[in-house]
Design an enzyme around this catalytic site. Structure first.
Site, mmCIF file in Angstrom:
data_model
loop_
_atom_site.group_PDB
_atom_site.id
_atom_site.type_symbol
_atom_site.label_atom_id
_atom_site.label_comp_id
_atom_site.label_asym_id
_atom_site.label_seq_id
_atom_site.Cartn_x
_atom_site.Cartn_y
_atom_site.Cartn_z
ATOM 1 C CD GLU A 199 40.488 27.670 -49.912
ATOM 2 O OE1 GLU A 199 40.675 27.594 -48.689
ATOM 3 O OE2 GLU A 199 40.801 28.662 -50.595
ATOM 4 C CB SER A 294 39.049 39.742 -69.542
ATOM 5 O OG SER A 294 38.086 40.122 -68.599
ATOM 6 C CG ASP A 372 44.037 31.645 -53.585
ATOM 7 O OD1 ASP A 372 43.061 32.213 -53.076
ATOM 8 O OD2 ASP A 372 44.410 30.503 -53.267
ATOM 9 C CG ASP A 375 43.745 31.150 -48.220
ATOM 10 O OD1 ASP A 375 43.518 30.424 -49.198
ATOM 11 O OD2 ASP A 375 44.884 31.561 -47.929
#
Length: 880
Positions: A199, A294, A372, A375
């Site tokens: 972002e 991973s 996600d 923000d």
């Protein structure tokens, strides 16, 4: 007059004696903290006798009659092996690093960030949410730590304190507390957060090129991923499915804590903002290097030689010394409802329980979901207030004082909006994003310094992740594991599962925010910084756990999770930026080929696959490189072109394997690094520069099909428009010159491992500013490695900064559900932090060679492997 021979002999003897005394003093100081690992020790706080058996690598297996004694003993042995690491971790997570190490580079900045976020404040708020037995286990663990540290000076706990004490004045060691353990979960959540850097990079790239379409080419959507998702589609979610952002807990306690966090008058409300100076200390887990991820996979018994499942896991984390993990076995002498633990695996020093491993019935591995959960909100701030829905809402503020050992205190003011802390106050990159990010046409005008930037992050909400750890450690079946998964808040994990009854499975975990749909840039996905003044961009709940992706016994008998998209339909609600799937595709292809050939999978096969070093992008890029014309400008003579072609010929017929002794791998990676620089450095700011990794595989793969893309053009040569083939030719030429200077003139003599080296450094004393003799004690390597970024053997490097290894498979394990004692494991370095313990780096050689060690877990196997036995016995406090 010449000195008599006898006088010279005497002088030499004096020098030797002084040197011997100095060496002896050093040896004493280094050996003083070494713990006793055998014999009998009486300690206060135990209810009954506890046995600690250690194998040839010093790995402890603990046997106790009740869980409190079990975790007490785990605290005791963690303190024996790793107390300085534990103390360092708690200072980091409390924003008190400068209080421990003084005004060292980055310490005050890191403290400012962590204090702004308030990790410890959130951990304090979590403690009352936890189940009573969890709180009891945390208290018992803390008591065990303190039973070992009590009465010992810092120099008796670690030679690191002795070395550090030459730079700063050290006070007595503080008692360990349950909150110290909980706070480490925040650090791991930060290390494994997702999308934050993407972002930020989107905003920075937009500020440079001013074209949303061009920027989006650098962030391919999930549809551009390769390979298969983890599980099939599970349907889509809508905001109507919103639920509480926190897992279920005691309603009254939970309501009180949530209300306290939401109250602008409460200082805990500012806990959101310490995020930004920590990457250098913990490893930038945002995925920016392409190295933090991973691998985990499970194979059902229908495809294995034993007829029972196999499970493999190797989490990729920043290279650290001591290791991120600490191996341990925790066993109730009689497993029942009162003492349900018989678990072995990898723990965190400073936290009770096992994080990844197996019980007597089930095994599990973790990979990061990449959800996600952060923000960035652009805030129009004026006169101490942020604009929201047309009104000025006052910011909340508090003052934090950072104490600096040997220096002056530093006071910082923490400001928070309703979305979280204004991280732009302490993170220059975020302040730049506030000036560069695109905003709607009707956006309110920014201030002279741009918009402030606030962070919303699920980890800053108190939750019950610690309950989940103990629930996993007592799990007996699939339902138990799913129940444990429902308690995870952060970091969200893909749980790959196998059990002794023959099942394999997959479960996604973690609290994932729901964002409102809309036509605004990134409105439904959280891919761009969001207008904080518009409530339509606010979160509206969280994905219900019942809707999180899950599968038990898939028809093909395989579960593969390597940070790729989880399902086709679900991922926009988890993340718009998953790993593009090259590792997952390679793992699945190897397994499917073996199954198709009718060759049963063995534990050896699983281990070999963990060490697979085939670069998946070489198959795409190398044909273009072989066809690329070499530069014919005045500086490129026929001799220069022939000189370059000699290196290019290394790539002809190369199968993409990146072993440490590979000459083609050395040249290919030098070309790749140069290609990224030539293509993007002229147009992107530092924050958005490519570091390599799977996203850039996809970006460059798409650009290769567009030879006239504006990304190929060099913005520093306005009179010339460069094309793909010109850039490829220059990359081939410049990489040849670079390796000639560093590895020699004959390409056949080049070796990838001579460039791609791992050096392990202790966070404080391994720093370059520390005198070399001291630094050497807390440094391991260099070790020449194969592998590379976004390969199965993910030994990652930053394409902007050279080829040195930055992130690694932090451990490897293969669990054999047919015979748990036939399982195998290896840690990056070793269980101890003490330089002369013999166990600080005794696993590094095997790890580098791709080997593992036997992993005994049943009582008989543990007894057979034991080299030392320490018996802890109760001692009444009145006995002194």
């Amino acid at each position: 007059m010449p000195r008599p021979r006898s006088a010279g002999v005497v002088a030499l003897a004096v020098v030797l004696v002084v040197a011997l005394v100095a060496v002896t003093a050093v040896v004493v100081l280094l050996r003083r903290p070494l713990p006793d690992t055998s014999g009998e020790v009486a300690v206060p706080g135990l209810g009954a006798q506890v046995r600690v058996l250690r194998d040839a690598r010093g790995v402890p297996q603990v046997y106790a009659e009740d869980p409190e004694d079990l975790f007490f003993a785990q605290g005791y042995v963690h303190a024996q092996d790793r107390f300085f690491q534990m103390d360092f971790r708690r200072h980091v997570t409390a924003g008190r690093l400068a209080e421990l190490v003084g005004d060292a580079p980055g310490a005050v900045e890191a403290d400012a960030v962590v204090r702004t976020m308030g990790w410890r404040r959130v951990a304090e708020a979590e403690l009352p949410l936890l189940a009573p037995e969890t709180r009891a286990y945390l208290e018992a663990y803390a008591d065990g730590v303190n039973a070992y540290t009590g009465g010992r000076s810092p120099s008796e706990l670690s030679a690191a304190y002795t070395a550090l004490g030459t730079r700063v004045d050290l006070g007595p060691v503080e008692d360990w507390t349950p909150v110290d353990s909980l706070a480490w979960l925040k650090a791991m959540a930060w290390s494994l957060r997702a999308n934050y850097s993407d972002e930020l990079a989107r905003a920075a790239a937009y500020g440079a090129v001013g074209d949303v379409g061009l920027v989006e080419q650098l962030f391919p959507p999930p549809s551009a991923s390769v390979g298969e998702p983890v599980v099939g589609a599970v349907g889509s979610l809508a905001p109507a499915a919103a639920t509480s952002e926190l897992p279920a807990a005691d309603d009254e306690v939970l309501a009180g804590v949530v209300a306290a966090l939401a109250d602008p008058a409460d200082p805990v409300a500012g806990a959101d903002r310490a995020l930004a100076a920590v990457p250098d200390l913990l490893g930038d887990g945002s995925g920016a290097t392409g190295g933090i991820g991973s691998n985990a996979w499970a194979v059902s018994g229908e495809h294995t030689a034993s007829g029972e499942p196999l499970l493999a896991n190797d989490p990729h984390l920043a290279a650290s010394f001591p290791s991120t993990w600490s191996q341990v076995g925790l066993h109730c002498t009689e497993v029942d409802e009162d003492c349900p633990f018989d678990v072995s695996g990898f723990s965190f020093a400073g936290m009770p329980g096992v994080v990844i491993g197996h019980t007597a019935d089930v095994a599990w591995g973790f990979t990061n979901t990449g959800s996600d959960v952060t923000d960035l909100y652009l805030e129009r701030v004026r006169d101490g207030a942020a604009l929201r829905a047309g009104e000025q809402v006052p910011l909340t503020t508090r003052t934090e004082t950072i104490r600096v050992a040997g220096g002056e205190d530093v006071a910082i003011q923490v400001r928070s909006s309703g979305h979280g802390p204004l991280l732009s106050d302490v993170v220059p990159e975020l302040a730049a994003a506030g000036r560069a990010a695109p905003v709607p046409e009707d956006a309110p005008p920014a201030g002279s310094d741009g918009y402030a930037v606030a962070l919303s992050w699920t980890a800053l909400q108190p939750g019950r992740t610690m309950d989940a750890v103990f629930a996993l450690d007592a799990a007996q079946d699939w339902d138990d594991v799913r129940e444990a998964a429902s308690l995870f808040v952060v970091p969200g994990q893909n749980i790959v599962y196998a059990d002794t009854s023959g099942s394999i499975g997959y479960q996604a975990s973690g609290v994932v925010p729901l964002r409102q749909p809309g036509a605004g840039l990134g409105q439904g996905t959280g891919t761009w910084p969001r207008p904080g003044w518009d409530p339509d961009y606010d979160w509206v709940g969280a994905v219900p756990f019942a809707d999180m992706p899950s599968v038990l016994d898939p028809p093909d008998g395989l579960v593969v999770s390597a940070n790729q998209r989880i399902t086709d339909a679900f991922d926009p609600f988890l993340t718009a930026d998953p790993d593009t799937g090259h590792r997952a595709q390679r793992i699945r292809e190897v397994l499917e080929d073996r199954v198709a050939a009718g060759r049963p999978v063995t534990a050896d096969d699983m281990e070999a696959l963990q060490n697979d070093r085939v670069d998946p992008f070489a198959e795409v890029l190398v044909p273009y490189l072989l066809d690329a014309p070499l530069p014919e400008d005045p500086g490129s003579s026929p001799e220069r072109r022939a000189f370059t072609r000699e290196a290019v010929e290394l790539l002809r017929g190369w199968d993409g394997t990146t072993t440490a002794d590979s000459a083609p791998a050395a040249y290919y990676n030098a070309v790749w690094s140069t290609l990224l620089r030539l293509t993007f450095a002229d147009q992107l700011p530092e924050t958005a520069q490519p570091r390599g990794g799977s996203r850039w595989f996809t970006v460059v793969g798409q650009l290769l099909e567009d030879p006239d893309s504006p990304w190929w053009d060099d913005a520093t040569t306005p009179a010339v428009v460069e094309t793909r083939d010109q850039v490829l030719g220059r990359a081939l030429q410049q990489a040849r010159l670079e390796l000639t200077a560093t590895l020699g003139a004959d390409p056949e003599d080049w070796e990838w491992g001579r460039l791609h080296r791992l050096v392990l450094r202790q966070d404080v004393l391994g720093d370059e500013s520390v005198p070399a003799p001291v630094r050497a004690l807390w440094t391991a390597g260099p070790v020449d490695l194969g592998g590379s970024t976004s390969l199965v053997d993910a030994t990652s490097w930053d394409a902007r900064e050279g080829y040195g290894v930055t992130a690694v498979p932090s451990m490897r394990m293969v669990v054999d559900l047919a015979d748990l004692d036939a399982s195998r494991w290896v840690d990056l370095a070793g269980v101890s932090e003490h330089p002369w313990s013999g166990h600080a780096t005794d696993q590094l050689g095997a790890w580098a060679e791709g080997r593992t060690f036997p992993w005994p877990s049943t009582p008989g196997a543990v007894e057979d492997a034991a080299r030392d036995e320490l018996v802890l016995t109760p001692r009444s406090t009145s006995a002194g």
